[in-house]
Every structure is written in structure tokens, then in C-alpha cells.
Design an enzyme around this catalytic site. Structure first.
Site, PDB file in Angstrom:
ATOM      1  N   LEU A 196     -21.155  -0.237  -2.373  1.00 55.47           N
ATOM      2  CA  LEU A 196     -22.309  -0.611  -1.559  1.00 55.47           C
ATOM      3  C   LEU A 196     -22.682   0.472  -0.548  1.00 55.47           C
ATOM      4  O   LEU A 196     -23.748   0.417   0.055  1.00 55.47           O
ATOM      5  CB  LEU A 196     -22.040  -1.929  -0.830  1.00 55.47           C
ATOM      6  N   GLY A 219     -16.538   0.345  -1.848  1.00 55.37           N
ATOM      7  CA  GLY A 219     -17.244   1.612  -1.698  1.00 55.37           C
ATOM      8  C   GLY A 219     -18.576   1.697  -2.404  1.00 55.37           C
ATOM      9  O   GLY A 219     -19.422   2.517  -2.037  1.00 55.37           O
ATOM     10  N   LEU A 229     -17.383  -3.543   1.646  1.00 60.45           N
ATOM     11  CA  LEU A 229     -18.371  -2.622   1.076  1.00 60.45           C
ATOM     12  C   LEU A 229     -18.269  -2.566  -0.449  1.00 60.45           C
ATOM     13  O   LEU A 229     -18.661  -1.583  -1.078  1.00 60.45           O
ATOM     14  CB  LEU A 229     -18.194  -1.218   1.669  1.00 60.45           C
ATOM     15  N   TYR A 282       0.831  -1.196   0.000  1.00 60.15           N
ATOM     16  CA  TYR A 282       0.000   0.000   0.000  1.00 60.15           C
ATOM     17  C   TYR A 282       0.873   1.257   0.000  1.00 60.15           C
ATOM     18  O   TYR A 282       1.613   1.525   0.955  1.00 60.15           O
ATOM     19  CB  TYR A 282      -0.924   0.031   1.209  1.00 60.15           C
ATOM     20  N   GLY A 328     -23.042   3.542  -1.511  1.00 61.80           N
ATOM     21  CA  GLY A 328     -23.749   4.572  -2.264  1.00 61.80           C
ATOM     22  C   GLY A 328     -22.896   5.779  -2.593  1.00 61.80           C
ATOM     23  O   GLY A 328     -23.386   6.748  -3.183  1.00 61.80           O
ATOM     24  N   ALA A 329     -21.608   5.717  -2.236  1.00 64.51           N
ATOM     25  CA  ALA A 329     -20.731   6.863  -2.476  1.00 64.51           C
ATOM     26  C   ALA A 329     -20.383   7.026  -3.946  1.00 64.51           C
ATOM     27  O   ALA A 329     -19.981   8.110  -4.377  1.00 64.51           O
ATOM     28  CB  ALA A 329     -19.445   6.708  -1.659  1.00 64.51           C
ATOM     29  N   ALA A 343     -12.643  -5.668   1.447  1.00 63.21           N
ATOM     30  CA  ALA A 343     -13.567  -5.022   0.497  1.00 63.21           C
ATOM     31  C   ALA A 343     -15.007  -5.337   0.864  1.00 63.21           C
ATOM     32  O   ALA A 343     -15.841  -5.639   0.012  1.00 63.21           O
ATOM     33  CB  ALA A 343     -13.256  -5.439  -0.941  1.00 63.21           C
TER      34      ALA A 343
END
Length: 326
Positions: free
Chosen positions: A207, A205, A202, A53, A209-210, A200
């Protein structure tokens, strides 16, 4: 700590730090520090990072943030990739002679003398996993690492590694739109006495709604290279998100919270929650404490049936590095 490090109880969720150093576009170091501080000040104990990362910068960020509370935490990191600014520069190199050097570099960046869970980020197809894992086991013997983990493996590779040293945790992608671990792996790990952590959780991201349209993904966002965020796949997947949002609204919660609650609903999986704001930590803590009716789980299982998401989760070349399903 025990050989499995999780003997007392699994965490409700693990804090994932990847997004704090620009994986999904520009990021703020000050905000990342605030998020980590909030997590630590509100009984957070598990942190997940990796040397890959931001080419080590994520570990440095985490190391500085946790310095005062290091002994209260379970610190997890991963190795196995080569560094590089572009995806085509980040090949795998898990040769046994590289393992200790990678661990030592992570220890320096994290500012600690021991890593609690040290993962092989991906199995190197050019190196027998027994060779890599044997070198990892020697780190436990030397006291540099407390427990070992594997990422994106199936039962066969797990068994080969476990013949060398206990596998504390297996980590793979797991969410409403990535349900492959349910095809036997969750049950297998339960039988083996190992834990499963799902990253992961979500859907990177979506899921939450962003992300509503492709243009919401900023330049440099790694999701732009993922098939599920491209072309018709994107719009088909957004329709699933709309159904999730409608269900969450009826329950008076956010779609991200419903998605997280689903991940931990049966106790077989612990979600790794990638956050970038203190408020997201608070929402995750609320989500994993939710008790929802069985009807909700049935509805979600129907809408997000295995294979419902359009497109593979990684590029074709990256998918070849996975054993744990597409």
C-alpha cells in the site's frame, strides 16, 4: 501500570520491528538502530517485537537500542512459535511448561526484567488456551510480565482466556486490504474494554507503492510465499494500489500515509507500523495526525471493500492457525 496498561490513552501507533531483521529481504542493522533511535527521540513509546523474528535477533536488536530509555517505554513481545530458518520448521509449541522459559529467554535478549505486554503469538491447536494463558498469568504474578495479549483470535477464544486473566490487547492483521476484524471483533473488544492493534497496516508494504512488480521482492522475502503477492493476485492488487495512490496525490500526501490514517480513523484500532528508515517514522507520525473529509473515507471503503484484495493473506497451512478471518 493498570491491568490493561492502556487506561490513560492508546498510542497513535505502535512501532513494529519485524522488517528490521530481514523478514522482507536484506536489512541493515545500522539503519535499524538509526530508525529506533529516531522513534525514541521523537516521543515514541510503544515497540512491538517477537521471539520468532530472526530467531531472537530482533529482540536483541531492540534490547540494545532501548537500553537507555527502557523505563519510558511500553515493550511488547510475543511467543508461541518454534524457531527455524524455514517456514516448515516454525511450528507452534505453546505448552504451559514452555511458557516461562520462553519469557525468560525474551527477557535476556531484551535486556530487561519485565515485559509490558506479553502476547501468545498464535493459539496452539494442540493445547487448550486456558492452559497456555494460565501459565502466562503466573508470569504476571511473578512480576516478569505486566499485561497479557493474544494474536489472531476470535471472541470465543478471547472469552476462554479472559476467564483466566484480563486480555489487555488483541492483535490481528488490519489494513485497507485486510478488514476482517470489522466483522464484529472491533466492536466486541470495545465492549470488553480491551484494545485492538492492527499489524501489517500497510499491507506488508504494497500500500506504500514500494512494490510495483513481483521482481521487486528480493530473494528470501517472506512475501514471496504469500498468495496475495503471487501470480494474477499480485497484478489485481496492484490495480487497487494505483487507485489509492491517485486519491493520496489529490490530497497532497503519500499513499502510505492515507492507508495509515484510514486504520486509525474511528478510534477502534491502533496501527502497528513496520518501518526500516527514520523518514518512515516521521511520515507515520504525520499520517496518524491527519484529519481528512468523510468523503475520503467513503471512497476508500468503496474501493477497498471487504474482500477486495485478491488471494489469502497467508498460505493455506498458515491460515489454519487463524481464528480471525481470512
Amino acid at each position: 501500570m493498570t491491568k490493561h496498561i492502556l487506561a490513560d490513552a492508546p498510542p497513535a501507533f505502535v512501532l513494529g520491528t519485524m522488517a528490521m531483521t530481514g523478514y522482507y529481504g536484506a536489512s541493515s542493522e545500522s539503519q535499524a538502530r538509526e530508525t529506533l533511535a529516531y522513534y525514541l527521540d521523537h516521543d515514541g513509546r510503544w515497540i512491538d517485537t517477537a521471539d520468532l523474528y530472526a530467531n531472537g535477533a530482533n529482540e536483541e536488536l531492540v534490547g540494545k537500542a532501548i537500553a537507555a530509555k527502557r523505563n519510558e517505554l511500553v515493550l511488547c513481545t510475543k511467543f508461541g512459535y518454534l524457531f527455524g530458518e524455514r517456514a516448515d520448521q516454525r511450528g507452534l509449541d505453546a505448552r504451559p511448561e514452555r511458557v516461562e522459559a520462553a519469557c525468560d529467554a525474551s527477557l535476556r535478549r531484551l535486556g530487561t526484567d519485565v515485559i509490558d505486554v506479553f502476547y501468545l503469538h498464535r493459539v496452539d491447536p494442540n493445547v487448550p488456551v486456558e492452559d497456555t494463558y494460565g501459565a502466562m498469568a503466573r508470569l504476571v504474578e511473578k512480576g516478569k510480565v505486566r499485561a497479557l495479549g493474544l494474536c489472531e483470535v476470535g471472541p470465543k477464544t478471547y472469552a476462554r482466556a479472559a476467564g483466566i486473566h484480563p486480555v489487555a490487547v488483541v492483535q490481528s492483521e488490519y489494513s485497507l486490504w485486510s478488514r476482517e476484524p470489522e466483522d464484529g471483533m472491533l466492536r466486541f473488544l470495545r465492549e470488553q474494554g480491551s484494545w485492538f492493534f492492527g499489524y501489517a497496516s500497510l499491507g506488508r508494504g504494497i500500500l506504500s507503492g514500494a512494490v510495483r512488480k513481483p521482481e521487486d521482492l528480493p530473494a528470501g522475502d517472506q512475501r514471496r510465499d504469500m498468495p496475495r503477492f503471487q501470480g494474477e493476485n499480485f497484478y489485481k492488487n496492484i490495480e487497487l494500489v494505483k487507485l489509492l495512490e491517485a486519491m493520496a496525490e489529490e490530497l497532497g500526501i503519500k499513499s502510505a500515509q492515507l492507508a495509515l490514517a484510514w486504520c486509525g480513523r474511528n478510534g477502534d484500532a491502533t496501527p502497528i507500523v513496520g518501518v526500516t528508515e527514520p523518514g518512515h517514522v516521521r511520515e507515520a507520525q504525520e499520517a496518524v495526525a491527519l484529519t481528512l473529509p468523510e468523503q475520503t473515507w467513503r471512497q476508500l471503503d468503496e474501493v477497498f471493500a471487504p474482500g477486495a484484495a485478491a488471494g489469502f493473506r497467508y498460505s493455506e497451512s498458515a491460515m489454519k492457525r487463524l481464528e480471525s478471518g481470512q
